[in-house]
Design an enzyme around this catalytic site. Structure first.
Site: not given
Length: 258
Positions: A135, A170, A196, A232
């Protein structure tokens, strides 16, 4: 249809950690993820989960207070990385977690990349039946973190070409790093094995910021995405009072599946 996980490190913080899976289940989530599940014994997690699926855990970061953010890309720390990864893999097996986020750590330069690539290849070979994720983290929130660009992550994933290694997309970090999360998704979605979401720019409840979550869900339906969409974010108020987005997206998914 997509499965939705609650990141219980950031959500439901009104109650102790081991009480959060129950709240996530009651709120309508299909599973959980937890960043660092190492403060509780596996048997206590198993009791708390009571069958709730675990989407993802991270490798142990090391001494966070001292600045550690993982070890995978840190030259000279291969032994620490392998011990950390083995610990994560053992816990993932006990909890039934399907993904491990391999934390790169604070490092830079060619030696760091060579270390990272070698450690990723080693880790993927240890757990051929688990998905590993990498990530990119934005440098404002995570100064000095080795993996800080989605194009960089894509190059590493492509060079390694490992079937169980992919990018953790993300939305928050994509927008912070590149300015346009839609464009990042378009370039790299075929490499993504975990998603996410959060609102932008405040990192609160998902929605806004120009990223179409309804459209994302529709696209994932069409492509039979096998992974998770994980929430998240930093709730603007008590978590249970800000879950309209989840009801809306799951409601839409039910309509498609009907």
């Amino acid at each position: 249809m997509p499965r939705f996980a609650a990141n219980v490190t950031m959500l439901f913080t009104e109650v102790p950690m081991l009480a959060r899976p129950d709240l996530a289940r009651e709120a309508g989530f299909d599973g959980i993820e937890v960043l660092f599940p190492y403060d509780h014994a596996p048997k206590d997690w198993q009791a708390a989960l009571s069958g709730m699926p675990v989407a993802l855990i991270n490798t142990h970061p090391g001494d966070w207070a001292a600045g550690d953010r993982g070890h995978a890309a840190v030259p000279g720390e291969t032994d620490a990385f392998r011990a950390s990864f083995s610990r994560a893999a053992d816990l993932a097996a006990q909890l039934g977690a399907g993904r491990i986020h391999v934390m790169a750590g604070v490092a830079r330069g060619p030696a760091a990349e060579a270390t990272y690539v070698e450690n990723l290849a080693w880790a993927a070979a240890q757990v051929p039946d688990l998905h590993l994720t990498i990530e990119p983290l934005n440098p404002d929130d995570m100064p000095g973190y080795f993996l800080n660009d989605f194009d960089q992550a894509a190059r590493i994933v492509d060079d390694l070409a490992l079937p169980n290694l992919g990018i953790q997309f993300d939305l928050w970090h994509a927008a912070r790093i590149h300015g346009d999360a839609d464009a990042v998704w378009a370039r790299h979605k075929t490499r993504v094995n975990h998603i996410q979401i959060a609102g932008f720019p405040g990192r609160n409840e998902p929605g806004g910021g120009g990223f179409d979550l309804t459209g994302l869900c529709a696209e994932l339906d069409r492509t039979d995405y096998p992974g998770w969409i994980s929430a998240e974010y930093l709730p603007a108020r008590a978590t249970v009072h800000g879950l309209m987005w989840l009801a809306a997206l799951k409601g839409r998914a039910r309509l498609i599946g009907a």
